[in-house]
Design an enzyme around this catalytic site. Structure first.
Site, mmCIF file in Angstrom:
data_model
loop_
_atom_site.group_PDB
_atom_site.id
_atom_site.type_symbol
_atom_site.label_atom_id
_atom_site.label_comp_id
_atom_site.label_asym_id
_atom_site.label_seq_id
_atom_site.Cartn_x
_atom_site.Cartn_y
_atom_site.Cartn_z
ATOM 1 N N ASP A 125 -6.608 -0.023 7.807
ATOM 2 C CA ASP A 125 -5.400 0.983 7.845
ATOM 3 C C ASP A 125 -5.914 1.368 9.058
ATOM 4 O OD1 ASP A 125 -5.542 -0.782 5.275
ATOM 5 O OD2 ASP A 125 -4.559 1.087 4.158
ATOM 6 N N HIS A 150 1.954 -3.478 -2.064
ATOM 7 C CA HIS A 150 1.280 -2.651 -3.819
ATOM 8 C C HIS A 150 2.757 -3.934 -4.865
ATOM 9 C CE1 HIS A 150 0.228 0.539 -1.463
ATOM 10 N NE2 HIS A 150 -0.688 0.994 -2.534
ATOM 11 N N GLU A 168 -9.173 3.380 6.698
ATOM 12 C CA GLU A 168 -8.748 3.857 7.096
ATOM 13 C C GLU A 168 -9.262 5.021 7.441
ATOM 14 O OE1 GLU A 168 -5.096 4.093 4.108
ATOM 15 O OE2 GLU A 168 -4.001 5.930 5.319
ATOM 16 N N ASP A 181 -0.744 9.698 7.382
ATOM 17 C CA ASP A 181 -0.612 8.519 7.870
ATOM 18 C C ASP A 181 0.331 7.700 9.338
ATOM 19 O OD1 ASP A 181 -1.904 7.836 5.685
ATOM 20 O OD2 ASP A 181 0.371 7.325 4.748
ATOM 21 N N ASP A 220 6.232 -2.169 -4.998
ATOM 22 C CA ASP A 220 6.958 -2.145 -3.117
ATOM 23 C C ASP A 220 7.406 -2.919 -3.437
ATOM 24 O OD1 ASP A 220 4.696 -0.412 -2.162
ATOM 25 O OD2 ASP A 220 3.116 -1.491 -1.598
ATOM 26 N N ASP A 239 -0.561 1.583 7.612
ATOM 27 C CA ASP A 239 0.037 2.223 6.294
ATOM 28 C C ASP A 239 -0.219 3.490 7.581
ATOM 29 O OD1 ASP A 239 -0.229 3.387 4.573
ATOM 30 O OD2 ASP A 239 -2.227 3.383 3.791
ATOM 31 N N GLU A 268 -11.219 0.660 -0.168
ATOM 32 C CA GLU A 268 -10.589 1.727 0.464
ATOM 33 C C GLU A 268 -10.961 3.182 0.228
ATOM 34 O OE1 GLU A 268 -6.313 0.584 1.913
ATOM 35 O OE2 GLU A 268 -6.551 3.154 2.354
ATOM 36 N N ASP A 283 -3.387 13.564 4.441
ATOM 37 C CA ASP A 283 -2.768 12.318 5.097
ATOM 38 C C ASP A 283 -1.696 11.952 5.327
ATOM 39 O OD1 ASP A 283 -4.367 10.038 5.555
ATOM 40 O OD2 ASP A 283 -3.579 9.154 2.990
HETATM 41 C C1 XUL Z 1 -3.140 6.007 -0.202
HETATM 42 C C2 XUL Z 1 -3.868 4.694 0.865
HETATM 43 C C3 XUL Z 1 -2.661 3.242 0.215
HETATM 44 C C4 XUL Z 1 -3.445 2.706 0.311
HETATM 45 C C5 XUL Z 1 -3.131 1.186 -0.689
HETATM 46 O O1 XUL Z 1 -3.770 7.175 1.448
HETATM 47 O O2 XUL Z 1 -3.806 4.825 2.489
HETATM 48 O O3 XUL Z 1 -1.415 3.279 0.403
HETATM 49 O O4 XUL Z 1 -3.937 1.767 1.383
HETATM 50 O O5 XUL Z 1 -3.145 1.361 -1.993
HETATM 51 CO CO CO Z 2 -4.035 3.029 3.530
#
Ligand code: XUL
Ligand code: CO
Length: 439
Positions: A296, A101, A268, A309, A104, A339, A232, A307
């Site tokens: 993702d 992003h 994702e 992740d 970032d 991600d 996404e 989430d």
């Molecule tokens: C948030 C997410 C983000 C996107 C990019 O859940 O997945 O990080 O991948 O904005």
């Molecule tokens: Co993502």
């Protein structure tokens, strides 16, 4: 330039018997699978935000990891150090791509033009590092959810000024994506949703989001961006209702507003499970609509409703993901972007490497096993056989659009009572999956 991840060597493939934690057990970049080296099947990407920025803070406590890399947070010196760390990290793991992003890369300044200058500076630096290392940009995006100005969304904001601010960020994020040769540009609509209909004009907000996306496409194409735009999807978190709920919803939106020629979907895994779907379901919905763009690669925790992740570890999931990817002939402009973040207590640099090794090995295993499932052929032939009644007779007429409702009713009447359909064979098929995975 001094080494940042001291004591961590280049990570090599050592095979499944190796007990060296800093080695790949399954990911063997040059190994040929179905006619292509693993690294081509698996275009891994490093997510700048989790890996170079996030220090493990959560709602209940401060960060546990130190990613200052010897510089002070919020400075350009830190931004450059993060770039050094990113390239050393990718190099040591043999990762070819990264994603970011705007936010970032550099700390935001007090005006758009100053922030943009910072972005120019850092991307000049990143570009030289890309040239010397051969690393590539998978996709770029704009962070339109962290800053308080986006509290009501970006494209869906009730404020036209905020909408313009979002446009400015998107414009610059596309500029730097193109400058770095990015293959994709992502829209994750973090706050594009609503909390209550009592204050929301849903149609108005959806139309505005679509206008913003159209402007982004027009601008991107005008400066030579020939990659894919992506939505996404995610159903919730941070907003209660997010407009891009799941793949199906996002595709409907893209078609409704004539964006489907320029956009594909970035799926994702954890967002799929939040939507109450399996990861494979989301991949399949995108695949059958020719919209499977990028992935993702993470996983959620089904006991938690948010989430998380996590780095992908579940080989059933990675296998079924790669099964879908192989079936569509691979990811074209897309890749497998981690991600994902290490758990809060996995706070060392070494943990970051363990996490990527885990994810890359889980996907390498997924690729090997998915390829074995396809070569085994029993699932494909079972499915073909399951629909065999459409290959001739009345079934073929239905498929060829030669049937009318009356014709079918007549056929049904002649049958008396039809035989029950053939068995779904789920347990038989699950047994095949296990025997291929563990045989
Ligand atoms: C948030 C997410 C983000 C996107 C990019 O859940 O997945 O990080 O991948 O904005
Ligand atoms: Co993502």
């Amino acid at each position: 330039m001094s080494e940042i991840f001291q004591g961590i060597p280049r990570i090599n493939f050592e095979g499944k018997k190796s007990k060296n934690p800093l080695s790949f057990k399954f990911y063997d970049a040059e190994k040929i699978v179905r006619g292509k080296p693993m690294r081509e099947h698996l275009p891994f990407a490093m997510a700048w935000w989790h890996n170079m920025c996030a220090e493990g803070a959560d709602m209940f406590g401060a960060g546990t990891a130190d990613k200052s890399f010897g510089a002070s947070h919020g400075t350009m010196e830190h931004a450059f150090k993060k770039a050094d760390a990113a390239f050393e990290f990718m190099d040591k793991l043999g990762i070819e791509y990264f994603c970011f992003h705007d936010a970032d890369l550099v700390p935001e300044a007090d005006s758009i033009s100053k922030t943009n200058k910072r972005l120019d500076e850092i991307t000049d630096y990143i570009k030289t590092k890309m040239q010397s290392s051969g690393k590539k940009l998978l996709w770029g995006t704009a962070n339109l959810f962290t800053n308080p100005r986006f509290m009501n969304g970006a494209g869906s904001s009730n404020s036209a000024d905020v909408f313009c601010f979002a446009a400015a960020q998107i414009k610059k994020a596309i500029d730097i994506t193109v400058k770095l040769g990015g293959r994709g540009y992502v829209f994750w609509g973090g706050r594009e949703g609503y909390e209550t209909l009592l204050n929301t004009d849903m149609r108005f907000e959806l139309e505005n989001i679509a206008s913003l996306m159209h402007m982004a496409v027009d601008y991107g194409r005008s400066i030579g961006f020939d990659g894919d735009f992506y939505i996404e999807p995610k159903p919730k978190e941070p907003m209660k209702h997010q407009y891009d709920y799941d793949v199906s919803t996002a595709i409907g939106f893209l078609r409704q507003f004539g964006l489907d020629k320029d956009f594909k979907i970035n799926i994702e895994a954890n967002h799929a499970t939040l939507a109450g779907h399996t990861f494979s379901h989301e991949l399949r919905v995108a695949a059958i609509n020719d919209m499977l763009g990028s992935i993702d690669a993470n996983q959620g925790d089904l006991l938690l409703g948010w989430d998380t992740d996590e780095f992908p570890f579940d080989v059933y999931e990675t296998t079924m993901c790669m099964y879908e990817v192989l079936k569509v002939g691979g990811l074209k402009n897309g890749g497998l972007n981690f991600d994902a973040k290490t758990r809060r207590s996995s706070r060392t640099f070494e943990d970051m490497f363990h996490a990527y090794i885990l994810g890359m090995d889980a996907y390498a295993l997924g690729l090997i096993k998915a390829s074995a499932l396809i070569e085994d052929g029993r699932i494909d032939s079972f499915i073909k056989e399951r629909y065999a009644s459409y290959q001739s007779g009345i079934g073929a007429k239905i498929r060829n659009k030669e049937a009318t409702l009356s014709m079918l009713a007549e056929h049904a009447e002649k049958l008396g009572s039809p035989k029950l359909p053939s068995s779904g064979g789920q347990e038989y098929l699950e047994g095949i999956v296990n025997s291929v995975l563990f045989g």
